[in-house]
Enzyme design. Sequence first.
Site, PDB file in Angstrom:
ATOM      1  N   ASP A   1       0.840  -1.189   0.000  1.00 54.93           N
ATOM      2  CA  ASP A   1       0.000   0.000   0.000  1.00 54.93           C
ATOM      3  C   ASP A   1       0.880   1.247   0.000  1.00 54.93           C
ATOM      4  OD1 ASP A   1       0.727  -0.635   2.766  1.00 54.93           O
ATOM      5  OD2 ASP A   1      -0.554   1.041   3.322  1.00 54.93           O
TER       6      ASP A   1
ATOM      7  N   GLU B   1       0.145  -0.715   5.764  1.00 56.85           N
ATOM      8  CA  GLU B   1       1.149  -0.105   6.637  1.00 56.85           C
ATOM      9  C   GLU B   1       0.994   1.405   6.706  1.00 56.85           C
ATOM     10  OE1 GLU B   1       4.822   1.751   8.020  1.00 56.85           O
ATOM     11  OE2 GLU B   1       3.916   1.955   6.026  1.00 56.85           O
TER      12      GLU B   1
END
Length: 463
Positions: A103, A169
Amino acid sequence: MTTELSRKDAVRAAAASGIPVALADLGALVRIPSIAFPGFDPGAVAQSAEAVAELVRGLDLFDSVEIRNAVIADTGEAGQPAVLATRAARNGRPTILLYAHHDVQPVGDESLWESPPFEPTLRQGRLYGRGAADDKAGIMAHVAALRALKQALGNDFDLGVVLFFEGEEEAGSRSFAQFLSDNAEALRADVIVVADSGNWDATTPALTVSLRGNTRFTLKVRTLEHASHSGMFGGAVPDAMLATVKMLSTLWDDDGAVAVPGLSERDAETPTYSEETLRDEAGLPEGVSPIGRGSILSRIWNKPSITITGIDAPSVANASNTLTPEVTVVISARVAPGQPAREAYAAVEAHLRANAPFGAQLEFVDQDYGDAFLVDTSGWAVAAARDALHEGYGVEPVDIGVGGSIPFIADLVREFPGAQILVTGVEDPHAKAHSPNESLHLDTFRNAVASEALLLEALDSRA
């Protein structure tokens, strides 16, 4: 029989030959806008997870490759998809867990980008794009290193390998702890490599041995039941902006150093780092002074900092002669290694409550906590990593601290207390992670791939 020297030479050559394909694969990942924040398309994160899983399946090395989610403990919602792959160790060899995340951060003001954020673009030895460095390059460093190991040694090496490529994250890793608990046996390893940090510079590798913790929260400040005319009541009635500005200003002293009782500092020496270097790497123009006291790196690595990262108040376009009843701010505090994040949060909250002017009403919501991390540098894996970095870059590595935080490392330490944790990365100080024009230095990437491939070979040779 393959000698140790020829094994290393073969791995190094394979790592170098695989860079063009690795960069092409990285470009394909960068094109996927995998932002895990609320309000963004979750389908892009799912697409990213599937693309990463396909790269892993293409290695043809693993016993299992799956896309898995965990539940966010606080809310019961499903977390973002992660890729988990496992390969069992043989003949007494260790198992290594390779971590990165697929991500990315939101792009921010797209007008500040010199090229489209999700269109990988090469300029002057750098690959530009959101996630090109943080942290899709970390994923590709792992994948490229494994490709090199397989090309050099074949498919029958004995090293155990686990891949854990997270999908949230940047959004706070809220399902991380539950994911570790749910998949503890699959994730168990002797060595954990977290490829989500940086290097001393573009040519000098680093092993991150300390990280600050962090606490982040939203603060609502209210002084009025409703908006009122600033001409009719200004001068007698405090508005929320006045109260907020006065209160927030007490968080720092005149030097810009944090002035909150109860926030601690770590006493540790730091390498030489000049103000000139700071200006170059941070984009600090002449005439604007650095803040804080002590050596520059001690301020970044070993002392707390507080930043106002967001504010909801009337915009300039909507400004009117009105006393604002409520202002909302987001406050991010970095916590010195050695202090628990919840303890630091309590100190900041107590300070703000004690310094709220005019009886302003305060509400604290959406607290997040991440503890700091200090590496035990005495283990055999740290020595192996330093050797591999030296061989891969041709330069002795530097032990560094990082002012940023990787909160989930505390979860790894808690779940796997016997594992040796190595924090590495592919970023250099000009990568501009989280900022417009994020980029990857191509030579740094080449050297990082070679170093990790050599580390894998060394662990496979470990009796």
